[in-house]
Design a protein around this motif. Structure first.
Motif, PDB file in Angstrom:
ATOM      1  N   LEU A  73       0.860  -1.193   0.000  1.00 47.53           N
ATOM      2  CA  LEU A  73       0.000   0.000   0.000  1.00 47.53           C
ATOM      3  C   LEU A  73       0.893   1.238   0.000  1.00 47.53           C
ATOM      4  O   LEU A  73       1.018   1.951   0.998  1.00 47.53           O
ATOM      5  CB  LEU A  73      -0.935  -0.024   1.218  1.00 47.53           C
ATOM      6  CG  LEU A  73      -1.878  -1.235   1.287  1.00 47.53           C
ATOM      7  CD1 LEU A  73      -2.623  -1.270   2.608  1.00 47.53           C
ATOM      8  CD2 LEU A  73      -2.846  -1.218   0.110  1.00 47.53           C
ATOM      9  N   TRP A  74       1.502   1.477  -1.149  1.00 49.79           N
ATOM     10  CA  TRP A  74       2.554   2.491  -1.263  1.00 49.79           C
ATOM     11  C   TRP A  74       2.030   3.903  -1.076  1.00 49.79           C
ATOM     12  O   TRP A  74       2.702   4.729  -0.450  1.00 49.79           O
ATOM     13  CB  TRP A  74       3.279   2.332  -2.594  1.00 49.79           C
ATOM     14  CG  TRP A  74       3.789   0.942  -2.755  1.00 49.79           C
ATOM     15  CD1 TRP A  74       3.362   0.009  -3.661  1.00 49.79           C
ATOM     16  CD2 TRP A  74       4.794   0.288  -1.978  1.00 49.79           C
ATOM     17  NE1 TRP A  74       4.034  -1.172  -3.486  1.00 49.79           N
ATOM     18  CE2 TRP A  74       4.928  -1.032  -2.459  1.00 49.79           C
ATOM     19  CE3 TRP A  74       5.600   0.689  -0.903  1.00 49.79           C
ATOM     20  CZ2 TRP A  74       5.830  -1.948  -1.914  1.00 49.79           C
ATOM     21  CZ3 TRP A  74       6.501  -0.222  -0.362  1.00 49.79           C
ATOM     22  CH2 TRP A  74       6.603  -1.515  -0.864  1.00 49.79           C
ATOM     23  N   ASP A  75       0.852   4.215  -1.593  1.00 52.05           N
ATOM     24  CA  ASP A  75       0.297   5.561  -1.430  1.00 52.05           C
ATOM     25  C   ASP A  75       0.029   5.855   0.047  1.00 52.05           C
ATOM     26  O   ASP A  75       0.340   6.943   0.544  1.00 52.05           O
ATOM     27  CB  ASP A  75      -0.990   5.725  -2.245  1.00 52.05           C
ATOM     28  CG  ASP A  75      -0.737   5.713  -3.746  1.00 52.05           C
ATOM     29  OD1 ASP A  75       0.407   5.983  -4.159  1.00 52.05           O
ATOM     30  OD2 ASP A  75      -1.686   5.433  -4.500  1.00 52.05           O
ATOM     31  N   ASP A  76      -0.537   4.872   0.749  1.00 49.47           N
ATOM     32  CA  ASP A  76      -0.799   5.039   2.179  1.00 49.47           C
ATOM     33  C   ASP A  76       0.507   5.179   2.957  1.00 49.47           C
ATOM     34  O   ASP A  76       0.598   5.979   3.894  1.00 49.47           O
ATOM     35  CB  ASP A  76      -1.602   3.853   2.721  1.00 49.47           C
ATOM     36  CG  ASP A  76      -3.006   3.778   2.138  1.00 49.47           C
ATOM     37  OD1 ASP A  76      -3.510   4.824   1.655  1.00 49.47           O
ATOM     38  OD2 ASP A  76      -3.597   2.691   2.154  1.00 49.47           O
TER      39      ASP A  76
ATOM     40  N   ILE B 194       3.321   6.472   1.927  1.00 46.28           N
ATOM     41  CA  ILE B 194       3.871   7.806   1.704  1.00 46.28           C
ATOM     42  C   ILE B 194       3.143   8.835   2.569  1.00 46.28           C
ATOM     43  O   ILE B 194       3.768   9.718   3.161  1.00 46.28           O
ATOM     44  CB  ILE B 194       3.797   8.184   0.208  1.00 46.28           C
ATOM     45  CG1 ILE B 194       4.789   7.324  -0.585  1.00 46.28           C
ATOM     46  CG2 ILE B 194       4.075   9.662  -0.001  1.00 46.28           C
ATOM     47  CD1 ILE B 194       4.618   7.391  -2.074  1.00 46.28           C
ATOM     48  N   ILE B 195       1.833   8.700   2.680  1.00 47.15           N
ATOM     49  CA  ILE B 195       1.054   9.628   3.513  1.00 47.15           C
ATOM     50  C   ILE B 195       1.477   9.510   4.979  1.00 47.15           C
ATOM     51  O   ILE B 195       1.705  10.521   5.656  1.00 47.15           O
ATOM     52  CB  ILE B 195      -0.455   9.363   3.341  1.00 47.15           C
ATOM     53  CG1 ILE B 195      -0.898   9.758   1.926  1.00 47.15           C
ATOM     54  CG2 ILE B 195      -1.267  10.108   4.398  1.00 47.15           C
ATOM     55  CD1 ILE B 195      -2.275   9.264   1.541  1.00 47.15           C
ATOM     56  N   CYS B 196       1.621   8.288   5.476  1.00 47.43           N
ATOM     57  CA  CYS B 196       1.975   8.074   6.886  1.00 47.43           C
ATOM     58  C   CYS B 196       3.430   8.403   7.172  1.00 47.43           C
ATOM     59  O   CYS B 196       3.783   8.698   8.321  1.00 47.43           O
ATOM     60  CB  CYS B 196       1.696   6.622   7.266  1.00 47.43           C
ATOM     61  SG  CYS B 196      -0.057   6.213   7.267  1.00 47.43           S
ATOM     62  N   GLU B 197       4.253   8.369   6.161  1.00 45.50           N
ATOM     63  CA  GLU B 197       5.677   8.626   6.358  1.00 45.50           C
ATOM     64  C   GLU B 197       5.933  10.054   6.858  1.00 45.50           C
ATOM     65  O   GLU B 197       6.865  10.287   7.630  1.00 45.50           O
ATOM     66  CB  GLU B 197       6.440   8.373   5.057  1.00 45.50           C
ATOM     67  CG  GLU B 197       7.922   8.320   5.242  1.00 45.50           C
ATOM     68  CD  GLU B 197       8.643   7.906   3.976  1.00 45.50           C
ATOM     69  OE1 GLU B 197       9.763   7.399   4.103  1.00 45.50           O
ATOM     70  OE2 GLU B 197       8.101   8.104   2.870  1.00 45.50           O
TER      71      GLU B 197
ATOM     72  N   ARG C 183      10.442  -2.630  -4.549  1.00 45.98           N
ATOM     73  CA  ARG C 183       9.383  -1.988  -5.335  1.00 45.98           C
ATOM     74  C   ARG C 183       9.979  -1.095  -6.421  1.00 45.98           C
ATOM     75  O   ARG C 183       9.499  -1.070  -7.558  1.00 45.98           O
ATOM     76  CB  ARG C 183       8.469  -1.166  -4.407  1.00 45.98           C
ATOM     77  CG  ARG C 183       7.384  -0.410  -5.131  1.00 45.98           C
ATOM     78  CD  ARG C 183       6.406  -1.308  -5.836  1.00 45.98           C
ATOM     79  NE  ARG C 183       5.326  -0.511  -6.413  1.00 45.98           N
ATOM     80  CZ  ARG C 183       4.562  -0.922  -7.397  1.00 45.98           C
ATOM     81  NH1 ARG C 183       4.699  -2.126  -7.899  1.00 45.98           N
ATOM     82  NH2 ARG C 183       3.630  -0.141  -7.875  1.00 45.98           N
TER      83      ARG C 183
END
Length: 123
Positions: A29-32, A34-37, A85
């Motif tokens: 879940l790469w988009d999620d 990035i948001i949490c990062e 990835r």
């Protein structure tokens, strides 16, 4: 004045955030991720600032060491998953580039299919 309780709380929050990032990376879940990062990076900066302002005692450092080890291990695994990835995406981009070249070359043929002709000298 001791900031040990605040440090323990921040380290625990950072551990939870690192576990979330690892879970998201494992699930792809790469988009999620990035948001949490962003939250994770902000927590790291806050922790760094707090420890610079008031260096924790050796005893507090020893108590936090196992938590920090887990956080660092989580970061290493997330980094490995991100690298895998990136390699996967690079491979896909390479394949796409090859397909584009083939299609471009074929379209330059004017849509004509080139078929080998029989050589009358061989027959």
């Amino acid at each position: 004045m001791s900031h040990a309780p605040q440090l323990y709380t921040l380290y625990q929050q950072l551990l939870e955030q690192s576990q979330l990032l690892l879970r998201l990376a494992r699930q792809g879940l790469w988009d999620d991720l990035i948001i949490c990062e962003t939250d994770y990076v902000n927590a790291v900066h806050l922790l760094a600032r707090l420890t610079q302002e008031n260096e924790p005692s050796v005893q507090v450092q020893e108590q936090l060491r196992p938590t920090l080890r887990i956080i660092l291990d989580n970061e290493a695994e997330v980094k490995d998953l991100l690298q895998a990835r990136m390699n996967e995406l690079a491979k896909l981009v390479g394949q796409s580039s090859i397909q584009k070249t083939v299609l471009s070359t074929y379209s330059n043929q004017g849509g004509h299919v080139l078929v080998p002709q029989s050589n009358p000298e061989i027959n």
